[in-house]
Design a protein around this motif. Structure first.
Motif, short mmCIF file in Angstrom:
data_model
loop_
_atom_site.label_atom_id
_atom_site.label_comp_id
_atom_site.label_asym_id
_atom_site.label_seq_id
_atom_site.Cartn_x
_atom_site.Cartn_y
_atom_site.Cartn_z
N MET A 1 -3.37 -6.64 -9.79
CA MET A 1 -3.77 -5.87 -8.64
C MET A 1 -2.76 -4.74 -8.45
O MET A 1 -1.57 -4.97 -8.33
CB MET A 1 -3.81 -6.77 -7.40
N ALA A 2 -3.22 -3.53 -8.41
CA ALA A 2 -2.35 -2.37 -8.27
C ALA A 2 -2.04 -2.12 -6.80
O ALA A 2 -2.84 -2.44 -5.93
CB ALA A 2 -3.02 -1.16 -8.89
N PRO A 3 -0.88 -1.52 -6.55
CA PRO A 3 -0.56 -1.17 -5.17
C PRO A 3 -1.58 -0.19 -4.61
O PRO A 3 -2.11 0.65 -5.32
CB PRO A 3 0.81 -0.52 -5.26
N THR A 4 -1.89 -0.31 -3.34
CA THR A 4 -2.94 0.53 -2.75
C THR A 4 -2.40 1.72 -1.99
O THR A 4 -2.95 2.79 -2.07
CB THR A 4 -3.82 -0.31 -1.81
N SER A 5 -1.34 1.55 -1.23
CA SER A 5 -0.82 2.67 -0.45
C SER A 5 0.66 2.45 -0.14
O SER A 5 1.16 1.34 -0.21
CB SER A 5 -1.60 2.82 0.85
N PRO A 8 3.99 2.82 5.84
CA PRO A 8 4.35 3.89 6.78
C PRO A 8 5.85 3.93 7.06
O PRO A 8 6.57 2.97 6.81
CB PRO A 8 3.57 3.54 8.05
N THR A 9 6.30 5.03 7.59
CA THR A 9 7.72 5.25 7.86
C THR A 9 8.31 4.17 8.75
O THR A 9 9.44 3.72 8.52
CB THR A 9 7.91 6.64 8.51
N TRP A 10 7.58 3.72 9.77
CA TRP A 10 8.14 2.72 10.68
C TRP A 10 8.49 1.43 9.94
O TRP A 10 9.43 0.74 10.30
CB TRP A 10 7.22 2.45 11.87
N GLN A 11 7.73 1.11 8.88
CA GLN A 11 8.03 -0.10 8.12
C GLN A 11 9.30 0.07 7.29
O GLN A 11 10.10 -0.85 7.17
CB GLN A 11 6.85 -0.48 7.24
N ALA A 70 19.23 -9.84 3.42
CA ALA A 70 18.73 -8.74 4.25
C ALA A 70 18.23 -7.59 3.38
O ALA A 70 17.18 -7.00 3.65
CB ALA A 70 19.83 -8.25 5.20
N LEU A 71 18.95 -7.29 2.31
CA LEU A 71 18.53 -6.23 1.40
C LEU A 71 17.22 -6.56 0.69
O LEU A 71 16.44 -5.66 0.36
CB LEU A 71 19.64 -5.93 0.38
N LEU A 72 16.97 -7.83 0.45
CA LEU A 72 15.70 -8.22 -0.19
C LEU A 72 14.49 -7.88 0.67
O LEU A 72 13.39 -7.72 0.17
CB LEU A 72 15.71 -9.71 -0.53
N GLN A 78 9.60 -1.11 -0.64
CA GLN A 78 10.03 -0.27 -1.77
C GLN A 78 9.14 -0.50 -2.98
O GLN A 78 8.50 -1.53 -3.12
CB GLN A 78 11.48 -0.59 -2.14
N ARG A 79 9.16 0.45 -3.87
CA ARG A 79 8.35 0.37 -5.10
C ARG A 79 8.71 -0.87 -5.93
O ARG A 79 7.85 -1.47 -6.55
CB ARG A 79 8.58 1.66 -5.91
#
Length: 163
Positions: A1-5, A8-11, A70-72, A78-79
């Motif tokens: 399944m490929a990424p769709t979008s 958003p910035t808030w996330q 936390a970094l995870l 992230q991509r």
């Protein structure tokens, strides 16, 4: 399944905020490991950070592990949370299976909720091994961690909807 979008910035901001939520308590633990009582009585400091190497190593290791966890959270926005980076041997460039991200995320939500939610009631609990000012300070250093589980849950739901 490929990424769709893209999220958003808030996330993105919420995921980055998690690393900042964990930072005050991590820095406080490192200070304890370096020998500063930071709100503990002398006896309380000896209990939380016993003399020798084990206590400081534990506190620093806990701080590093907390920040890594936390970094995870960034993997949900992230991509590299969708496609394995090309530099990774054998699996680089492959799509990350959604369960490989969501199962650890939901385990994290449960564990973090159980671990940090009691800190919302910090000031109602006695801490005889701390000074009154230290008790207040530590409450404020750890209180931001109460938000980690809900933020992670929101980001996990959003990740699932995108993927």
């Amino acid at each position: 399944m490929a990424p769709t979008s893209a999220p958003p910035t808030w996330q993105h901001r919420a995921a980055h905020a998690v690393t900042l939520l964990a930072l005050p308590s991590c820095l406080w633990r490192i200070g304890l490991a370096l020998g500063f009582p930071l709100g503990y009585t002398d006896e309380g400091h000896r209990i939380i950070c016993p003399p020798g190497l084990a206590g400081p190593v534990y506190l620093i290791g806990l701080s590093v592990a907390t920040e890594i966890a936390a970094l995870l959270t960034l993997g949900l926005v992230q991509r590299w949370g969708e496609v394995v980076p090309r530099w990774v041997p054998v699996i680089g460039g492959r799509t990350v299976p959604v369960p490989a991200v969501l199962i650890p995320a939901w385990i994290g939500v449960a564990a973090l909720g159980a671990l940090w939610t009691p800190f919302a009631f910090w000031w109602a609990m006695p801490h005889d091994d701390m000074t009154p000012a230290g008790h207040t300070l530590v409450g404020f250093l750890y209180l931001p961690l109460v938000a980690w589980a809900p933020i992670l849950a929101v980001l996990a739901v959003s990740y699932r909807r995108r993927r």
